[in-house]
Design a protein around this motif. Structure first.
Motif, PDB file in Angstrom:
ATOM      1  N   ARG A 282     -45.365  30.254 -42.477  1.00  0.00           N
ATOM      2  CA  ARG A 282     -46.757  30.372 -42.043  1.00  0.00           C
ATOM      3  C   ARG A 282     -47.164  31.818 -42.287  1.00  0.00           C
ATOM      4  NH1 ARG A 282     -50.657  31.280 -38.065  1.00  0.00           N
ATOM      5  NH2 ARG A 282     -52.139  29.539 -37.878  1.00  0.00           N
ATOM      6  N   LEU A 283     -47.978  32.028 -43.317  1.00  0.00           N
ATOM      7  CA  LEU A 283     -48.301  33.375 -43.769  1.00  0.00           C
ATOM      8  C   LEU A 283     -49.802  33.620 -43.720  1.00  0.00           C
ATOM      9  CD1 LEU A 283     -46.115  33.505 -47.019  1.00  0.00           C
ATOM     10  CD2 LEU A 283     -45.425  34.155 -44.699  1.00  0.00           C
ATOM     11  N   THR A 284     -50.183  34.787 -43.192  1.00  0.00           N
ATOM     12  CA  THR A 284     -51.551  35.268 -43.314  1.00  0.00           C
ATOM     13  C   THR A 284     -51.523  36.362 -44.377  1.00  0.00           C
ATOM     14  OG1 THR A 284     -52.024  34.815 -40.987  1.00  0.00           O
ATOM     15  CG2 THR A 284     -53.508  36.324 -42.138  1.00  0.00           C
ATOM     16  N   THR A 285     -52.194  36.115 -45.505  1.00  0.00           N
ATOM     17  CA  THR A 285     -52.202  37.064 -46.618  1.00  0.00           C
ATOM     18  C   THR A 285     -53.444  37.931 -46.525  1.00  0.00           C
ATOM     19  OG1 THR A 285     -51.139  35.359 -47.962  1.00  0.00           O
ATOM     20  CG2 THR A 285     -51.999  37.282 -49.113  1.00  0.00           C
TER      21      THR A 285
ATOM     22  N   GLY B 229     -53.009  31.437 -45.288  1.00  0.00           N
ATOM     23  CA  GLY B 229     -54.423  31.777 -45.200  1.00  0.00           C
ATOM     24  C   GLY B 229     -54.700  33.073 -45.928  1.00  0.00           C
ATOM     25  N   LEU B 230     -55.978  33.459 -46.028  1.00  0.00           N
ATOM     26  CA  LEU B 230     -56.352  34.647 -46.807  1.00  0.00           C
ATOM     27  C   LEU B 230     -57.446  35.443 -46.108  1.00  0.00           C
ATOM     28  CD1 LEU B 230     -56.290  36.362 -49.422  1.00  0.00           C
ATOM     29  CD2 LEU B 230     -57.981  34.747 -50.375  1.00  0.00           C
ATOM     30  N   TRP B 231     -57.203  36.755 -45.995  1.00  0.00           N
ATOM     31  CA  TRP B 231     -58.215  37.725 -45.583  1.00  0.00           C
ATOM     32  C   TRP B 231     -58.376  38.735 -46.720  1.00  0.00           C
ATOM     33  CZ3 TRP B 231     -57.922  39.802 -39.876  1.00  0.00           C
ATOM     34  CH2 TRP B 231     -57.693  38.740 -38.993  1.00  0.00           C
ATOM     35  N   ASP B 232     -59.538  39.394 -46.796  1.00  0.00           N
ATOM     36  CA  ASP B 232     -59.628  40.608 -47.616  1.00  0.00           C
ATOM     37  C   ASP B 232     -60.205  41.721 -46.743  1.00  0.00           C
ATOM     38  OD1 ASP B 232     -62.327  39.923 -47.505  1.00  0.00           O
ATOM     39  OD2 ASP B 232     -62.674  40.130 -49.661  1.00  0.00           O
ATOM     40  N   PHE B 233     -60.107  42.972 -47.199  1.00  0.00           N
ATOM     41  CA  PHE B 233     -60.592  44.082 -46.375  1.00  0.00           C
ATOM     42  C   PHE B 233     -60.998  45.263 -47.242  1.00  0.00           C
ATOM     43  CE2 PHE B 233     -56.127  45.082 -46.878  1.00  0.00           C
ATOM     44  CZ  PHE B 233     -56.036  46.468 -46.879  1.00  0.00           C
ATOM     45  N   SER B 234     -61.934  46.015 -46.729  1.00  0.00           N
ATOM     46  CA  SER B 234     -62.365  47.278 -47.307  1.00  0.00           C
ATOM     47  C   SER B 234     -62.888  48.103 -46.127  1.00  0.00           C
ATOM     48  CB  SER B 234     -63.441  47.036 -48.380  1.00  0.00           C
ATOM     49  OG  SER B 234     -63.851  48.256 -48.953  1.00  0.00           O
ATOM     50  N   THR B 235     -64.105  48.636 -46.189  1.00  0.00           N
ATOM     51  CA  THR B 235     -64.730  49.257 -45.010  1.00  0.00           C
ATOM     52  C   THR B 235     -66.098  48.609 -44.803  1.00  0.00           C
ATOM     53  OG1 THR B 235     -65.477  51.049 -46.469  1.00  0.00           O
ATOM     54  CG2 THR B 235     -63.574  51.496 -45.058  1.00  0.00           C
TER      55      THR B 235
ATOM     56  N   ALA C  88     -46.444  29.640 -34.951  1.00  0.00           N
ATOM     57  CA  ALA C  88     -45.999  28.255 -35.130  1.00  0.00           C
ATOM     58  C   ALA C  88     -44.483  28.201 -35.051  1.00  0.00           C
ATOM     59  CB  ALA C  88     -46.476  27.710 -36.476  1.00  0.00           C
ATOM     60  N   ARG C  89     -43.964  27.540 -34.036  1.00  0.00           N
ATOM     61  CA  ARG C  89     -42.514  27.428 -33.880  1.00  0.00           C
ATOM     62  C   ARG C  89     -41.918  26.580 -35.006  1.00  0.00           C
ATOM     63  NH1 ARG C  89     -40.412  29.612 -29.552  1.00  0.00           N
ATOM     64  NH2 ARG C  89     -41.705  30.030 -27.711  1.00  0.00           N
ATOM     65  N   GLY C  90     -40.681  26.940 -35.390  1.00  0.00           N
ATOM     66  CA  GLY C  90     -39.995  26.193 -36.438  1.00  0.00           C
ATOM     67  C   GLY C  90     -40.362  26.634 -37.836  1.00  0.00           C
ATOM     68  N   LYS C  91     -41.225  27.634 -37.939  1.00  0.00           N
ATOM     69  CA  LYS C  91     -41.616  28.151 -39.244  1.00  0.00           C
ATOM     70  C   LYS C  91     -41.322  29.647 -39.316  1.00  0.00           C
ATOM     71  CE  LYS C  91     -45.375  24.826 -40.136  1.00  0.00           C
ATOM     72  NZ  LYS C  91     -44.943  24.305 -41.447  1.00  0.00           N
ATOM     73  N   PHE C  92     -41.276  30.158 -40.559  1.00  0.00           N
ATOM     74  CA  PHE C  92     -41.167  31.591 -40.755  1.00  0.00           C
ATOM     75  C   PHE C  92     -42.585  32.155 -40.734  1.00  0.00           C
ATOM     76  CE2 PHE C  92     -41.452  35.243 -43.621  1.00  0.00           C
ATOM     77  CZ  PHE C  92     -40.518  36.095 -43.044  1.00  0.00           C
ATOM     78  N   ASN C  93     -42.927  32.852 -39.645  1.00  0.00           N
ATOM     79  CA  ASN C  93     -44.266  33.416 -39.466  1.00  0.00           C
ATOM     80  C   ASN C  93     -44.284  34.861 -39.952  1.00  0.00           C
ATOM     81  OD1 ASN C  93     -45.951  31.581 -37.124  1.00  0.00           O
ATOM     82  ND2 ASN C  93     -43.764  31.232 -37.304  1.00  0.00           N
ATOM     83  N   ALA C  94     -45.328  35.227 -40.680  1.00  0.00           N
ATOM     84  CA  ALA C  94     -45.423  36.616 -41.142  1.00  0.00           C
ATOM     85  C   ALA C  94     -46.854  36.919 -41.563  1.00  0.00           C
ATOM     86  CB  ALA C  94     -44.476  36.868 -42.312  1.00  0.00           C
ATOM     87  N   VAL C  95     -47.154  38.224 -41.593  1.00  0.00           N
ATOM     88  CA  VAL C  95     -48.387  38.725 -42.187  1.00  0.00           C
ATOM     89  C   VAL C  95     -47.999  39.465 -43.459  1.00  0.00           C
ATOM     90  CG1 VAL C  95     -50.344  40.298 -41.941  1.00  0.00           C
ATOM     91  CG2 VAL C  95     -49.581  38.949 -39.981  1.00  0.00           C
TER      92      VAL C  95
END
Length: 594
Positions: free
Chosen positions: A385-388, A430-436, A500-507
């Protein structure tokens, strides 16, 4: 040649001529290095070895050797012969102490920084030596030769082999595993590729084979890996024990037993030697080439060895290649490096014509191919489970040297889209982008919510389709600066609150610069808040990747460390895919060990 003499070429019988010119050069250089550091040339060693006038009982040279459990009995038999027959090195006996240890455990031990308690290591495959070098950063781990070979194949109990057409029917790796998996035709198992060279080499071979069959090769390989993961054994020593014990168990629905497994030829040889003639395994050798276990003879603490120990180590390598030792190794199912396939060994292991057991072996996979395969396996075994979070500041428009005029953002997008193919429908991304000031006063935008890649999306699409389109649509914001700190904190808060339990969670955070938002929190405050959010029972490591030469590598590493994650730097955005897989593998294994 006499049993106590050194051959003219100390490594000739054990380096493996069939491994290609690059390996021959490596072995030759390694052997020269070891001999040089030992303090004498091959001629000097030979002169010492021919000195038999002294009693070798007076000053035996002790050599501590660790070997893979499959080859350890044969190596111990040679060590026992050396003691019994008083075979000498420089006139002194050799007291070689052989300990059996799983190769993956030895490779992992190099990360501790502790001094090894052995001088020579014989793992079952060179990939463990490469891993030890990578983790220890030590150039003193030197391969001086090879002790044996054993190709990796698919072993099946008689009933399952018959259903697959053995021995007349031949397959590529991809065809073989797909045929076995089709409609649950054969219950297929393997040892964990994270702990097994045979399992990892086979999975890498399957991936390469599937890639040659069309653009969906990665997806098909991931599906096969998912199937294997449901019947995986912890190590090579356990996988043969999962096989059906008799024909009736193989033909009936005993779901606890496998009907086919990935095995080395030597493991199949040993299995058949301990079972009745009618219960022996049949081996399928892939027609696109079998990868090999190559049993490298590796000098580990060579820089700290005495001259006597170094020479004794080289003398024992030579002894392992003499005719008597070759017979001992063949008697336990091993092939001789660089020599034609031994028909009796293959036959006893379950090989039979027209199975291509004597054909040329496949080229060994590269370190990068193995890394990618292991990363894919880690993802497959434990869904992710990744937030990119992707930097969209104006500097992402800078051109990447050597890319044909592509920008950092363009190369980054292509790498992310390629990485997406490694994930299964069960993975959540999922996907985020960022700047200012990208979204009002916020430095970030949530472009695609984190969800299962297999979930339906608008327009008859899936989450995978939606995410792939969002990656492709990413664009740098003209004049935008890098709003790194506020974005990192916001993304991490959301990831920890939706764990999410049972998954590899990361950002997964990608940035090409340091924080440039003067109104954001400080780095010290960010680190403090990340540490407070971190919960060891619900780990969400931050994988922070500094993209390009302008990115602040130390900053991303410090931020990532606060979460139990890891920071990386890539100068070429095309490397992002490999780094993400490497990070998931390393952090996922660390969580498993914890």
């Amino acid at each position: 040649m006499g049993r106590h003499s050194l051959p003219d070429d100390a490594a000739t019988g054990s380096t493996g001529e069939g491994r290609g010119s690059a390996r021959r050069r490596t072995v030759a250089l390694a052997t020269a290095l070891v001999l040089a550091v030992a303090g004498g040339t091959a001629i000097a060693v030979q002169r010492g070895l021919l000195t038999f006038s002294h009693s070798c009982a007076a000053s035996a040279v002790r050599l501590d050797l660790v070997a893979s459990p499959d080859v350890a009995p044969a190596v111990k038999a040679v060590a026992d012969r050396a003691r019994k027959e008083k075979i000498t090195s420089d006139g002194s006996c050799m007291d070689v102490r052989v300990t059996a240890r799983d190769s993956y455990e030895v490779a992992a031990s190099f990360t501790s920084g502790a001094k090894p308690d052995f001088s020579v290591w014989i793992p079952d495959a060179s990939l463990w030596v490469d891993r030890a070098k990578d983790t220890s950063g030590s150039a003193s781990v030197v391969t001086a030769g090879h002790v044996a070979d054993s190709p990796v194949a698919l072993a099946a109990v008689p009933a399952a082999a018959k259903s697959l057409g053995w021995p007349q029917r031949t397959y590529t790796w991809a065809e073989l595993t797909e045929a076995a998996a089709q409609d649950g035709k054969v219950r297929l198992g393997a040892a964990d590729p994270a702990h097994s060279a045979a399992g990892l080499l086979a999975l890498s071979s399957i991936g390469k084979s599937a890639a040659g069959q069309g653009p969906d090769g990665s997806t098909r390989t991931a599906a096969l890996a998912k199937l294997l993961s449901q019947r995986v054994s912890a190590s090579d020593g356990q996988v043969a024990g999962t096989l059906a014990r008799d024909s009736s168990a193989a033909e009936t629905g005993d779901a606890r037993r496998n009907q086919a497994v990935v095995l080395s030829e030597q493991a199949a040889f040993a299995y058949n030697a301990s079972h009745g003639a009618g219960q022996g395994l049949r081996l399928f050798y892939p027609k696109d080439g079998a990868a090999q276990l190559d049993y490298p003879y590796t000098m580990v603490r060579e820089a700290g060895m005495s001259t006597d120990e170094s020479r004794a180590a080289m003398r024992f390598l030579t002894l392992l290649g003499d005719p008597e030792s070759v017979r001992v190794l063949a008697g336990q199912g091993f092939r001789t490096p660089g020599k034609p396939a031994a028909g009796p060994v293959a036959s006893a292991a379950g090989g039979s014509s027209p199975q291509p057991y004597a054909s040329a072996t496949a080229d060994p996979p590269s370190a990068q191919e193995l890394q990618d395969t292991l990363g894919m396996w880690t993802i497959t075994v434990q869904s992710a489970r990744l937030t990119t979070v992707v930097d969209a500041s104006g500097s992402m428009a800078a051109t990447v040297p050597g890319s044909g005029g592509q920008s950092r953002m363009e190369v980054t997008k292509a790498s992310l889209i390629q990485a997406l193919t490694q994930f299964t429908p069960e993975d959540e991304i999922g996907l985020w982008d960022f700047s200012t000031h990208l979204d009002g006063s916020r430095d970030y935008r949530r472009l695609v919510p984190t969800a299962r890649l297999g979930d339906p999306a608008a327009g008859g699409r899936t989450q995978r389709d939606r995410l792939s389109a969002a990656f492709a649509a990413l664009q740098p914001v003209p004049g935008g600066a890098t709003g790194l700190f506020d974005t990192t904190l916001a993304a991490y808060k959301e990831a920890t609150s939706t764990y999410a339990r049972g998954k590899f969670n990361a950002v997964v955070l990608l940035t090409d610069g340091a924080n440039e938002d003067p109104g954001s929190i400080s780095r010290a405050d960010l680190v403090t808040q990340l540490q407070k959010l971190t919960d060891p029972s619900k780990p969400v490591p931050l994988i922070a990747i500094a993209v390009g030469p302008d990115a602040d590598r130390d900053e991303v590493r410090q931020i990532a460390k606060a979460t139990g994650g890891a920071g990386y730097q890539v100068n070429d955005p095309a490397d992002i895919q490999a780094v993400i897989l490497q990070a998931i593998m390393a952090l996922g294994q660390a969580q498993h060990r914890g």
